[in-house]
Design a protein around this motif. Structure first.
Motif, short mmCIF file in Angstrom:
data_model
loop_
_atom_site.label_atom_id
_atom_site.label_comp_id
_atom_site.label_asym_id
_atom_site.label_seq_id
_atom_site.Cartn_x
_atom_site.Cartn_y
_atom_site.Cartn_z
N ASN A 1 -9.62 8.19 -10.51
CA ASN A 1 -10.40 7.85 -9.33
C ASN A 1 -10.89 6.41 -9.46
O ASN A 1 -11.63 6.09 -10.39
CB ASN A 1 -11.58 8.82 -9.19
N TYR A 2 -10.50 5.56 -8.54
CA TYR A 2 -10.88 4.16 -8.61
C TYR A 2 -12.10 3.84 -7.75
O TYR A 2 -12.54 2.70 -7.68
CB TYR A 2 -9.70 3.28 -8.18
N ASN A 3 -12.63 4.84 -7.04
CA ASN A 3 -13.83 4.66 -6.23
C ASN A 3 -13.68 3.57 -5.17
O ASN A 3 -14.62 2.82 -4.88
CB ASN A 3 -15.04 4.34 -7.12
N LEU A 4 -12.51 3.45 -4.61
CA LEU A 4 -12.27 2.53 -3.51
C LEU A 4 -11.72 3.30 -2.32
O LEU A 4 -10.74 4.05 -2.45
CB LEU A 4 -11.26 1.44 -3.91
N LEU A 5 -12.34 3.14 -1.17
CA LEU A 5 -11.81 3.73 0.05
C LEU A 5 -10.81 2.73 0.64
O LEU A 5 -11.13 1.56 0.87
CB LEU A 5 -12.93 4.00 1.05
N ILE A 6 -9.58 3.20 0.86
CA ILE A 6 -8.51 2.35 1.37
C ILE A 6 -8.23 2.70 2.83
O ILE A 6 -7.94 3.85 3.15
CB ILE A 6 -7.22 2.53 0.56
N SER A 7 -8.35 1.72 3.70
CA SER A 7 -8.00 1.93 5.10
C SER A 7 -6.53 1.58 5.32
O SER A 7 -6.08 0.50 4.92
CB SER A 7 -8.87 1.04 6.01
N ILE A 8 -5.82 2.50 5.93
CA ILE A 8 -4.44 2.25 6.34
C ILE A 8 -4.47 2.01 7.85
O ILE A 8 -4.75 2.92 8.63
CB ILE A 8 -3.52 3.44 6.00
N ILE A 9 -4.21 0.78 8.25
CA ILE A 9 -4.30 0.39 9.66
C ILE A 9 -2.90 0.40 10.26
O ILE A 9 -2.00 -0.32 9.82
CB ILE A 9 -4.93 -1.00 9.79
N ILE A 10 -2.72 1.27 11.27
CA ILE A 10 -1.39 1.48 11.87
C ILE A 10 -1.45 1.14 13.36
O ILE A 10 -1.99 1.92 14.16
CB ILE A 10 -0.93 2.94 11.70
N PRO A 11 -0.93 -0.01 13.78
CA PRO A 11 -0.82 -0.29 15.21
C PRO A 11 0.33 0.53 15.80
O PRO A 11 1.38 0.67 15.15
CB PRO A 11 -0.52 -1.79 15.25
N ALA A 12 0.13 1.08 16.98
CA ALA A 12 1.16 1.96 17.55
C ALA A 12 1.33 1.70 19.04
O ALA A 12 0.35 1.54 19.77
CB ALA A 12 0.80 3.42 17.30
N TRP A 13 2.58 1.67 19.46
CA TRP A 13 2.89 1.55 20.90
C TRP A 13 4.24 2.21 21.17
O TRP A 13 5.27 1.77 20.70
CB TRP A 13 2.93 0.08 21.32
N ASN A 14 4.19 3.33 21.91
CA ASN A 14 5.39 4.05 22.30
C ASN A 14 6.30 4.37 21.12
O ASN A 14 7.49 4.03 21.10
CB ASN A 14 6.17 3.26 23.36
N VAL A 15 5.73 5.04 20.12
CA VAL A 15 6.48 5.34 18.89
C VAL A 15 6.49 6.85 18.62
O VAL A 15 6.38 7.29 17.48
CB VAL A 15 5.92 4.57 17.68
N GLU A 16 6.63 7.64 19.65
CA GLU A 16 6.60 9.09 19.48
C GLU A 16 7.69 9.58 18.53
O GLU A 16 7.54 10.61 17.88
CB GLU A 16 6.72 9.80 20.83
N GLN A 17 8.79 8.84 18.41
CA GLN A 17 9.88 9.25 17.53
C GLN A 17 9.56 9.00 16.05
O GLN A 17 10.17 9.63 15.18
CB GLN A 17 11.16 8.47 17.87
#
Length: 331
Positions: free
Chosen positions: A3-19
């Motif tokens: 456990n490194y005690n760091l919260l990591i945000s995964i930022i995912i931009p999305a536009w018309n990617v239902e597939q």
């Protein structure tokens, strides 16, 4: 795992990617490093992207959805930076996916090298080659290359460390926010490289792992694979903004950026001609930048590069275009 005690945000931009969005999210949820904030910023999708993400929000409280008006990927990433809860962040494109130990490898490296940008290698996968499984990384103990800030900046124009992309990297959100770094919405091609360049000016350097942790889907409709588009000109503006950004003032870095700008301009003219364009207005714009920075470029240019540059600058465009098409078999 540790456990490194760091919260990591995964930022995912999305536009018309239902597939594609399900695979991206599945790869995030499957991470061996579990202290995650998975933020999807939807850029006004018109398909079922939001509904699919909403289902994941119900199944896993780490997944969040933010909807916004359609402004493009840079604005979506900037909204993600604003709303991210973590201390660190990665930017994952909505049609890409992570190996299951990707975050673990990046975070471990950051703990060993605090204050550095952490990067690793991607694997480029065609639509025909992609498989359903989410694997772990091989050779994960491969020795890291530690670059000073100067050396990292000097690799802005090279492919090896992938500094033209904001993906495959772990960033400090404190560094981003305290220095007011954002993705430039006016730069429509090359905005990632500009962001990484600016970020590197506020950290010690870069640590690069020659280990593939990231899978990049090569879609035939991807914006980077389209035929010539006038928006490509903004990639030139991006390099000019690097030159103007307060950076380690050294003749080496300035010369590298000027050469990079000329190389981009030369390549854009070639791409323009490959698409059977004949109008001379667009090449004239690139010729302006070639002429402006040619002194730096020609210092290390090969004989062939020098001849090509001189021809583009001084031969009438219609004649150069005819010669180019004949020698490169462009109809």
């Amino acid at each position: 795992m540790q456990n490194y005690n760091l919260l990591i945000s995964i930022i995912i931009p999305a536009w018309n990617v239902e597939q594609y969005i399900s695979k991206a999210l599945e790869s995030c949820i499957a991470q061996t490093y579990t202290d995650l904030d998975i933020l999807v910023v939807d850029d006004a999708s018109e398909d079922c992207t939001c509904e699919i993400v909403g289902q994941y929000c119900k199944k896993d409280p780490r997944v969040r959805l933010e909807k916004k008006e359609h402004e493009g990927v840079s604005a979506a990433r900037n909204k993600g930076i604003e709303l991210a809860k973590g201390q660190m962040a990665i930017f994952l494109d909505s049609d890409d996916w992570l190996n299951c130990d990707a975050i673990q490898i990046l975070v471990k490296s950051y703990q060993e090298h605090p204050g550095y940008l952490i990067g690793a290698k991607p694997t480029f996968v065609s639509e025909q080659e992609q498989c359903s499984c989410i694997s772990d990384s091989v050779d994960k103990e491969c020795a890291a290359v530690v670059l000073s800030q100067h050396d990292a900046l000097m690799n802005t124009d090279t492919d090896y460390y992938r500094n033209a992309s904001a993906c495959y990297k772990l960033f400090s959100l404190d560094v981003i926010r305290s220095n007011h770094l954002k993705f430039d919405k006016e730069v429509l091609f090359g905005e990632d490289g500009l962001f990484v360049f600016c970020y590197l000016n506020h950290v010690k350097g870069m640590v690069y792992h020659n280990v593939s942790i990231w899978n990049v889907l090569m879609r035939s409709t991807s914006s980077t694979r389209l035929r010539y588009n006038e928006k490509f000109m903004t990639s030139i503006y991006g390099v000019e903004k690097m030159l103007a950004y307060p950076h380690e003032k050294s003749d080496e870095i300035d010369t590298m950026l000027k050469k990079f700008l000329v190389t981009k301009s030369l390549n854009m003219i070639r791409r323009y001609l490959d698409c059977e364009n004949t109008d001379s207005v667009i090449p004239k714009q690139y010729r302006y930048y070639i002429r402006k920075y040619k002194t730096a470029y020609l210092k290390t240019a090969t004989a062939g590069e020098t001849i090509r540059t001189i021809m583009i600058l001084y031969v009438p465009f219609s004649i150069y275009a005819a010669i180019y098409r004949k020698t490169h078999c462009v109809q």
